[in-house]
Structures are given as structure tokens and as C-alpha cells.
Write an enzyme that holds these catalytic residues in place. Structure first.
Site, PDB file in Angstrom:
ATOM      1  N   GLU A  66       0.862  -1.194   0.000  1.00  0.00           N
ATOM      2  CA  GLU A  66       0.000   0.000   0.000  1.00  0.00           C
ATOM      3  C   GLU A  66       0.888   1.229   0.000  1.00  0.00           C
ATOM      4  OE1 GLU A  66      -3.453   0.787  -0.071  1.00  0.00           O
ATOM      5  OE2 GLU A  66      -2.536   2.765  -0.043  1.00  0.00           O
TER       6      GLU A  66
ATOM      7  N   ASP B  97      -7.782   1.158  -8.584  1.00  0.00           N
ATOM      8  CA  ASP B  97      -8.253   2.351  -9.296  1.00  0.00           C
ATOM      9  C   ASP B  97      -8.442   1.990 -10.771  1.00  0.00           C
ATOM     10  OD1 ASP B  97      -7.911   3.634  -6.891  1.00  0.00           O
ATOM     11  OD2 ASP B  97      -5.884   4.309  -7.360  1.00  0.00           O
TER      12      ASP B  97
ATOM     13  N   LYS C 195     -10.815   7.362 -17.554  1.00  0.00           N
ATOM     14  CA  LYS C 195     -10.650   8.203 -18.752  1.00  0.00           C
ATOM     15  C   LYS C 195      -9.620   7.591 -19.698  1.00  0.00           C
ATOM     16  CE  LYS C 195     -11.793  12.499 -16.479  1.00  0.00           C
ATOM     17  NZ  LYS C 195     -11.260  13.630 -15.720  1.00  0.00           N
TER      18      LYS C 195
ATOM     19  N   ASP D 229     -15.302  -3.226  -9.766  1.00  0.00           N
ATOM     20  CA  ASP D 229     -16.704  -2.843  -9.990  1.00  0.00           C
ATOM     21  C   ASP D 229     -16.835  -2.214 -11.378  1.00  0.00           C
ATOM     22  OD1 ASP D 229     -15.156  -0.500  -9.094  1.00  0.00           O
ATOM     23  OD2 ASP D 229     -17.064   0.540  -9.406  1.00  0.00           O
TER      24      ASP D 229
ATOM     25  N   GLU E  49     -20.983  -2.594  -3.341  1.00  0.00           N
ATOM     26  CA  GLU E  49     -22.192  -3.429  -3.298  1.00  0.00           C
ATOM     27  C   GLU E  49     -23.314  -2.706  -2.550  1.00  0.00           C
ATOM     28  OE1 GLU E  49     -20.188  -7.836  -3.888  1.00  0.00           O
ATOM     29  OE2 GLU E  49     -20.846  -7.278  -1.887  1.00  0.00           O
TER      30      GLU E  49
HETATM   31  C1  LIG Z   1      -9.796   1.717  -4.409  1.00  0.00           C
HETATM   32  S1  LIG Z   1      -8.735   1.303  -3.077  1.00  0.00           S
HETATM   33  C2  LIG Z   1      -9.050  -0.441  -2.824  1.00  0.00           C
HETATM   34  C3  LIG Z   1      -8.539  -0.908  -1.484  1.00  0.00           C
HETATM   35  C4  LIG Z   1      -8.807  -2.382  -1.170  1.00  0.00           C
HETATM   36  N1  LIG Z   1      -8.129  -3.260  -2.103  1.00  0.00           N
HETATM   37  C5  LIG Z   1     -10.279  -2.649  -1.152  1.00  0.00           C
HETATM   38  O1  LIG Z   1     -10.756  -3.327  -2.093  1.00  0.00           O
HETATM   39  O2  LIG Z   1     -10.937  -2.187  -0.216  1.00  0.00           O
HETATM   40  C6  LIG Z   1      -7.160   1.262  -3.877  1.00  0.00           C
HETATM   41  C7  LIG Z   1      -6.026   1.207  -2.888  1.00  0.00           C
HETATM   42  O3  LIG Z   1      -4.825   0.985  -3.587  1.00  0.00           O
HETATM   43  C8  LIG Z   1      -3.860   1.947  -3.188  1.00  0.00           C
HETATM   44  N2  LIG Z   1      -3.050   2.163  -4.378  1.00  0.00           N
HETATM   45  C9  LIG Z   1      -3.436   2.745  -5.536  1.00  0.00           C
HETATM   46  N3  LIG Z   1      -2.447   2.697  -6.427  1.00  0.00           N
HETATM   47  C10 LIG Z   1      -1.406   2.080  -5.814  1.00  0.00           C
HETATM   48  C11 LIG Z   1      -0.093   1.732  -6.229  1.00  0.00           C
HETATM   49  N4  LIG Z   1       0.319   2.014  -7.458  1.00  0.00           N
HETATM   50  N5  LIG Z   1       0.711   1.105  -5.356  1.00  0.00           N
HETATM   51  C12 LIG Z   1       0.287   0.801  -4.094  1.00  0.00           C
HETATM   52  N6  LIG Z   1      -0.945   1.106  -3.653  1.00  0.00           N
HETATM   53  C13 LIG Z   1      -1.784   1.734  -4.497  1.00  0.00           C
HETATM   54  C14 LIG Z   1      -4.650   3.154  -2.758  1.00  0.00           C
HETATM   55  O4  LIG Z   1      -3.925   3.968  -1.850  1.00  0.00           O
HETATM   56  C15 LIG Z   1      -5.849   2.492  -2.095  1.00  0.00           C
HETATM   57  O5  LIG Z   1      -5.631   2.204  -0.748  1.00  0.00           O
END
Ligand SMILES: C[S@@+](CC[C@H](N)C(=O)[O-])C[C@H]1O[C@@H](n2cnc3c(N)ncnc32)[C@H](O)[C@@H]1O
Length: 195
Positions: free
Chosen positions: A49, A99, A103, A135, A178
């Protein structure tokens, strides 16, 4: 923290004793990872993370629950997979609700690309799995297409993933999506076992 960020880790540097290793990329607040680590003391778990606040939260919760089989690395997911994890060291690699970068001009920021899949292949042990949930329907399609392009007739096998296949806790974002009525798409890939 790794002693050196510029060389690959040896398996014994993540956890000293040999047990199957599971890695959760972008583990967020870590409820999925913590529940899974609590359910499987016979396995090791590494969360990756980039946000320090989230890393601290997962470490705090893991300590409170006495989970000696869970560690968190504050680092970028792609770098971790491509440059740090030892080859053939991971039994399951989870990428859950990443993420989606919706776009078109941001698609190159999506984690799942050809180089990333090549690195996933390298770090998975034979029979190891890459588990993905999103999702975002278009990102799901993107991953399927990237995997097909990577495979070129060989490579990853796609496995069925029914809800009752194995214990798989919901992530924080899964609960969120969900709760808003969204449906998650899943993909379960396996590096074929040897022999
Ligand atoms: C949308 S959240 C999903 C968190 C978790 N997997 C969940 O499903 O609840 C995306 C997470 O990935 C982390 N994150 C995004 N890009 C990342 C990267 N390149 N390297 C490490 N962490 C990343 C963000 O800080 C965030 O905590």
C-alpha cells in the site's frame, strides 16, 4: 522495510519460515487481508500500500489481533511485483478494486499492462493464482484482453470462481460498491502447475 530497495528480496527476507505467501496489492484499510490472515495462520500475508496512513492502520489492527503472519510494505504495487518479490515465491496475488482510471487518456496508468502480467507470471509459483475483482466493467474487459494478448495461446489458465470456492472476505471497497447496488466482476487466473 526491505534492507535494499534495489535488489530482489530473498524469500527468507519477507518471512523467515517457509509457508505459502499471499500478496494483496493496494490493500487499503486492510480488512480483507486481516480477516484472511486470521483465518489462515498456516500462510503468510503481505499487504502492499502506498498511503502511509493506511499502512499504519493495517499494522495497528494486525498487532491488536496478534497476527504474526501479516506484514505490510509501503511501496508502489508495480515496483514491488516487477523488482522486489522473489521469483516463484507467491502462492496467491490479490488485486481487489484497484483504481480503474476510467478516462481513456489515463488508461496507461492502469496497473494491469503487459509488463505487469509478465512480472506476475515470474513471481507466482507454479500453480499460483492471480485474483482480480473490480466494480468497473470496462476495466474487467481490459484485463481479459490484456491477459489474452499476454497469453498468445499459452500462459495463464482462467479458473471458475464460484462464491463458495473458498473463504474470501469482502474488501472495504467491495462493501462500499455493493452497498451502492454495483456488481463486482471477478477473474481468477492460474499459472499452470509444473509437470
Ligand atoms: C480503491 S482502493 C481499494 C482498497 C482495497 N483493495 C479494497 O478493495 O478495499 C485502492 C487502494 O490501492 C492503493 N493504491 C493505488 N495505487 C497504488 C499503487 N500504485 N501502489 C500501491 N498502492 C496503491 C490506494 O492507496 C488504495 O488504498
Amino acid at each position: 522495510m526491505p534492507g535494499d530497495y534495489f535488489r530482489r528480496l530473498e524469500p527468507g527476507e519477507i518471512f523467515a519460515d517457509p509457508k505459502p505467501l499471499e500478496v494483496d496489492l493496494g490493500c487499503g484499510d486492510g480488512s480483507f487481508l486481516i480477516d484472511l490472515a486470521a483465518a489462515h495462520p498456516e500462510r503468510h500475508f503481505l499487504g502492499v500500500e502506498r498511503l502511509l496512513g493506511r499502512v499504519r492502520k493495517v499494522c495497528r489492527l494486525a498487532t491488536r489481533r496478534g497476527l504474526a503472519n501479516l506484514r505490510v510494505l509501503r511501496l508502489e504495487s508495480r515496483y514491488t511485483v516487477e523488482w522486489l518479490l522473489p521469483p516463484a515465491s507467491v502462492s496467491r496475488l490479490h488485486l481487489l478494486c484497484p483504481d480503474p482510471w476510467p478516462k481513456a487518456r489515463h488508461h496507461r496508468r492502469r496497473l494491469v499492462q503487459q509488463e505487469f502480467l509478465a512480472a506476475v507470471w515470474e513471481v507466482l509459483e507454479p500453480g499460483g493464482e492471480f485474483l482480480f475483482k473490480t466494480d468497473h466493467e470496462e476495466y474487467h474487459e481490459w484485463v481479459i484482453e490484456e491477459v489474452a494478448r499476454y497469453n498468445c495461446g499459452g500462459g495463464f489458465e482462467t479458473l471458475e470462481w464460484p462464491e463458495d470456492a473458498f473463504y474470501y472476505p469482502k474488501t472495504d471497497f467491495q462493501r462500499l460498491w455493493e452497498g451502492e447496488g454495483k456488481k463486482l466482476q471477478s477473474l481468477r487466473l492460474r499459472k499452470p502447475p509444473e509437470g
